[in-house]
Scaffold this active site. Structure first.
Site, PDB file in Angstrom:
ATOM      1  N   LYS A 195       0.790  -1.233   0.155  1.00 41.42           N
ATOM      2  CA  LYS A 195      -0.001   0.012   0.011  1.00 41.42           C
ATOM      3  C   LYS A 195       0.951   1.128   0.055  1.00 41.42           C
ATOM      4  O   LYS A 195       1.994   1.267   0.611  1.00 41.42           O
ATOM      5  CB  LYS A 195      -0.980   0.094   1.080  1.00 41.42           C
ATOM      6  CG  LYS A 195      -1.839   1.263   1.318  1.00 41.42           C
ATOM      7  CD  LYS A 195      -2.789   0.945   2.588  1.00 41.42           C
ATOM      8  CE  LYS A 195      -3.649   2.159   2.680  1.00 41.42           C
ATOM      9  NZ  LYS A 195      -4.863   2.155   3.663  1.00 41.42           N
ATOM     10  N   SER A 235      -9.298   2.595   2.800  1.00 42.87           N
ATOM     11  CA  SER A 235      -8.501   3.199   1.893  1.00 42.87           C
ATOM     12  C   SER A 235      -7.541   2.320   1.110  1.00 42.87           C
ATOM     13  O   SER A 235      -6.629   2.662   0.097  1.00 42.87           O
ATOM     14  CB  SER A 235      -7.735   4.009   2.458  1.00 42.87           C
ATOM     15  OG  SER A 235      -6.973   3.334   3.545  1.00 42.87           O
ATOM     16  N   SER A 264      -9.903   0.046   6.562  1.00 46.69           N
ATOM     17  CA  SER A 264      -9.419   0.047   5.377  1.00 46.69           C
ATOM     18  C   SER A 264      -8.627  -1.081   4.768  1.00 46.69           C
ATOM     19  O   SER A 264      -8.431  -1.017   3.513  1.00 46.69           O
ATOM     20  CB  SER A 264      -8.369   1.372   5.424  1.00 46.69           C
ATOM     21  OG  SER A 264      -9.166   2.531   5.443  1.00 46.69           O
TER      22      SER A 264
END
EC number: 3.5.1.4
Length: 521
Positions: free
Chosen positions: A96, A171, A195
């Site tokens: 990420k 996210s 997320s």
């Protein structure tokens, strides 16, 4: 090395901020006094440059073309080889883009971070490489990671591989989309309000938010120190357990981790019999104002299917579940404004390894590019500033004092049950909004799905999302939550359900009508 000195205008601004009156004499005297105090800053800057500045690392990376990146899920691609052989040899992982990979650009979904290249690998990256994994690239995330959907990245929306007109969730949307699409074997996600679990549910993959403090957050861009988590996003529960066994454990650099934190054994009991385990279906996790009844029904059916393999399944009331979201919201808003924004990510007042280069870069761009921030981050800024200044941070203090009560409510239920179950999300992935959508709709679509996920970020319980079935051809996630540091049982129940359900289809299998048949839901 000389630290920048404030001019008269800057001293006046600081005085106004603290309500200090500067008369003519004070205006003459303060510059020299401040200059003397800043002498220590000069010494620290020079010591850091000589003794602690990380070496510059160069690693090859590429910006993929649109045809190479149809889901807009890659920020950059790499092929960073492992540092040794291990249990992940031959496996490809996406990181990420709020997590540092030395020598590879980082954006954290935001114009305010764009242009930064870190010099340190995050602890999870170091551990993955040491276990034999190849880092295949950085996965797009939401603007400063403050959205549960996938349309706030400055680079453009991440698309769901099940339907490219729909949200992938956030996210960690890029991470989940890449795993679901088969581009990587697994990915690192981050979770402050859901997320990891949100995009896992929307994309039909597995996402595990570990117990708070189990996995070091060192090297990841923070939002709020008490809710920051990193964890695995994978195709199967087995791979989630395998990945957790690699990244878990204390690193000595993260203030979120207690000295006693140790990695557990998540694999040896993963396929053990679950006969006799007690499953609690949390009533308050169903029937939200935005809930789709079909999603609620699918998750209840999935939970009750566990009786087929010997589990006891009963419903339980936890009224604090409805309060816990509001506690989280105050902490994430005031705490996010204080640490993520005003504190340039890291804040102060805690031990641990900081990234001063990232802090300085973000500070230099945060105001300059403030108008480019997503509406969700602006909501944090404007509401949090009010909470900190006008309300004096007292609401944050009240929320933190309520956390033990919320945690105790779940712990009471977890003395009766081995795990708690509810829908990860109240609805399936919705269509991405138009670019000119109004502000209220933007914020609702970005944050309207987190009522079940956010509470466990603030209480710290381990929480796993597994695919429970399909509703209208789109994945539904079932969330399994357990006792602190009993991630092994959470994963064991998830694995048992996974075997009972059968292999969950990939988007490609579904599109070609070659998908395996699912048992529940």
């Amino acid at each position: 090395m000389a630290t920048i000195r404030p001019d008269d205008k800057a001293i006046d601004a600081a005085a106004r901020h603290y309500g200090i009156t500067l008369d003519k004499t004070a205006r003459l005297e303060w510059p020299a006094l401040i200059d003397g105090a800043l002498g220590s800053y000069d010494v620290v800057d020079q010591l850091y440059a000589d003794e602690a500045t990380p070496p510059t690392t160069s690693r090859e990376h590429a910006v993929p073309s649109a045809s190479e990146n149809p889901l807009s899920a890659w920020y950059v691609t790499t092929s960073i080889p492992p540092t040794s052989d291990g249990v992940l040899t031959g496996r490809r992982v996406a990181i990420k883009d709020n997590v540092t990979v030395a020598g590879v650009p980082m954006m954290n979904g935001s114009r305010t971070v764009e242009g930064f290249t870190p010099s340190r690998d995050a602890t999870v990256v170091t551990r993955l490489l040491a276990a034999g994994a190849t880092v295949a690239g950085k996965a797009v995330c939401e603007d400063l990671c403050f959205s549960g959907s996938s349309f706030t990245p400055a680079s453009g929306p991440v698309r769901n591989p099940w339907d490219r007109q729909r949200e992938a969730g956030g996210s960690s949307g890029g991470s989940a989309a890449l795993v679901a699409n088969g581009d990587v074997d697994f990915a690192i996600g981050g979770d402050q309000g859901g997320s990891i679990r949100i995009p896992a549910a929307f994309c039909g993959v597995v996402g595990h938010k570990p117990t708070f403090g189990l996995v070091p957050y060192t090297g990841a861009f923070p939002i709020e120190r008490t809710i920051d988590h990193l964890g695995p996003i994978t195709r199967t529960v087995h791979d989630a357990a395998l990945m957790l066994s690699v990244i878990a454990g204390r690193d000595g650099n993260d203030p979120r981790q207690a000295d006693s934190v140790e990695a557990g054994d998540y694999l040896s009991t993963l396929d053990s019999d679950v006969d006799g385990l007690r499953i609690g279906i949390v009533r308050e996790g169903f029937g939200h104002a935005v809930s789709q009844p079909e999603v609620d029904d699918a998750v209840r059916a999935a939970a009750h299917s566990l009786t087929e393999i010997g589990c006891t399944v009963e419903e339980v009331n936890i009224p604090w579940h409805l309060h816990a979201f509001h506690i989280w919201n105050v902490i994430a808003t005031d705490g996010g404004a204080y640490q993520m924004l005003d504190g340039n990510g890291y804040g102060m007042n805690a031990e641990g390894l900081y990234d001063p280069e990232l802090m300085a870069h973000f500070a230099s761009r945060r105001i300059q590019h403030a108008d480019a921030l997503s509406e969700t981050v602006k909501l944090v800024a404007l509401t949090g500033h009010h909470g900190i200044t006008t309300l004096g941070g007292a609401s944050y203090g009240k929320a933190r004092n309520l956390v033990p009560l919320a945690r105790a409510a779940y712990d009471t239920a977890l003395r009766q049950f081995d795990v708690l179950v509810m829908p990860t999300l109240p609805y399936v992935a919705s269509e991405l909004p138009a670019k000119d959508v109004d502000r209220a709709t933007f914020i609702t679509k970005a944050l309207g799905m987190i009522a079940n996920t956010a509470p466990f970020d603030v209480t710290g319980h381990p929480s796993l999302s597994v695919p429970a079935g399909l509703v209208n051809g789109l994945p539904v996630g079932m969330m399994i939550t357990g006792r602190h540091f009993d991630d092994a049982t959470v994963l064991r129940v998830g694995r048992a359900f996974e075997k009972l359900r059968g292999a969950f289809p990939t988007p490609a299998e579904r599109a070609s009508n070659s998908a395996p048949q699912l048992s529940p839901a």
